[in-house]
Scaffold this motif. Structure first.
Motif, PDB file in Angstrom:
ATOM      1  N   ASP A 167      21.113  19.780 -10.436  1.00 40.74           N
ATOM      2  CA  ASP A 167      21.661  21.137 -10.361  1.00 40.74           C
ATOM      3  C   ASP A 167      23.138  21.141 -10.006  1.00 40.74           C
ATOM      4  O   ASP A 167      23.922  21.925 -10.547  1.00 40.74           O
ATOM      5  CB  ASP A 167      20.871  21.965  -9.334  1.00 40.74           C
TER       6      ASP A 167
ATOM      7  N   ASN B  28      13.723  24.530 -22.262  1.00 39.76           N
ATOM      8  CA  ASN B  28      13.514  25.599 -21.291  1.00 39.76           C
ATOM      9  C   ASN B  28      14.801  26.401 -21.162  1.00 39.76           C
ATOM     10  O   ASN B  28      15.828  26.052 -21.742  1.00 39.76           O
ATOM     11  CB  ASN B  28      13.110  25.018 -19.929  1.00 39.76           C
TER      12      ASN B  28
ATOM     13  N   HIS C 281      17.002  27.738 -17.895  1.00 37.17           N
ATOM     14  CA  HIS C 281      17.107  27.630 -16.440  1.00 37.17           C
ATOM     15  C   HIS C 281      18.215  28.545 -15.931  1.00 37.17           C
ATOM     16  O   HIS C 281      19.306  28.594 -16.504  1.00 37.17           O
ATOM     17  CB  HIS C 281      17.421  26.189 -16.024  1.00 37.17           C
TER      18      HIS C 281
END
Length: 250
Positions: A185, A209, A211
């Motif tokens: 992150d 995905n 995020h």
């Protein structure tokens, strides 16, 4: 001149095209007419090929791919390529054959300056061993030395690196789960801030995905295995994901 005045961009990554996977090649070739009809730009975000050992090691398969991309470009579609961890050795000679432009490893879209695109392997900082390897193998002097090796040796090295990559990913463990090494992150948020972006598009992890980070959104493209995957951007609708089944070739 393409019929669209505004940009309509398609994004793909991690197709891992190879002559031994004709169904992947057919799926990609079948997508090209849709891109030609609908888009103004195609962004290939790395690992387009399963491996690449030099522009001088061409085959009927890689020549066919180049011909199809050149045809797309001749229809007015801008084709862009970013290096992945499997095809970082793709050079300007092959790019010219494809009539595509090679982008820097992190690129801000000029028509959507809050969006950056990249392959994504540079975000996997937890994989320290890979990051060391990446720094060495991407060194221009190392690449130059590799290109001086005979083609047969480079092909053997490419095959060994491909197998080593598969083995390493099978044994990479994040949060006690058997999976591909994911991004960190902090690396994502630092990069978004550095480029004044609020959206990031990448592949590499094979974990499609969307995020949400505290300073932006990250869209992850899928690899092509049983399902094809691409993102589409236009000014009106923003980003959207599209998938389709990859059919076997008879």
């Amino acid at each position: 001149m393409h019929k669209h005045e505004d940009h309509i961009a398609y994004f793909i990554a991690d197709l891992h095209l190879a002559s031994s996977r004709p169904e992947l090649c057919a799926a990609f070739f079948n997508l090209l007419p849709k891109i030609a009809e609908d888009a103004t730009d195609l962004f290939i975000l790395g690992d387009f090929f399963n491996f690449w050992v030099g522009d001088d090691v061409l085959s009927p398969f890689t020549t066919k791919v180049a011909k199809e991309l050149a045809n797309l470009s001749e229809q007015g579609i801008h084709v862009y390529f970013q290096h992945g961890n499997r095809d970082f050795a793709v050079g300007e000679n092959y790019a010219k054959l494809c009539k595509m432009s090679i982008l820097p490893e992190i690129y801000t879209l000029p028509f959507a300056p809050k969006i950056i695109v990249l392959h994504g392997d540079q975000l996997c900082l937890a994989d320290v061993k890979y990051q060391r390897y990446r720094k060495i193998i991407r060194n221009p002097l190392v690449l130059k030395c590799l290109h001086l090796l005979p083609k047969s040796i480079r092909l053997r090295i490419g095959l060994r690196l491909r197998e080593a990559s598969k083995k390493a990913k099978r044994h990479t463990c994040i949060d006690n789960q058997q999976c591909y090494c994911d991004v960190t992150d902090n690396a994502v948020e630092k990069m978004l801030a550095q480029y004044s972006a609020n959206t990031m598009i990448h592949g590499h992890t094979h974990k499609p995905n969307i995020h949400e980070h505290h300073n932006g959104t990250r869209w992850v493209l899928s690899d092509w295995e049983k399902t094809g995957d691409f993102l589409k951007w236009d000014k009106t609708h923003g980003l959207s994901r599209h998938t389709f089944t990859i059919l076997p070739v008879e």
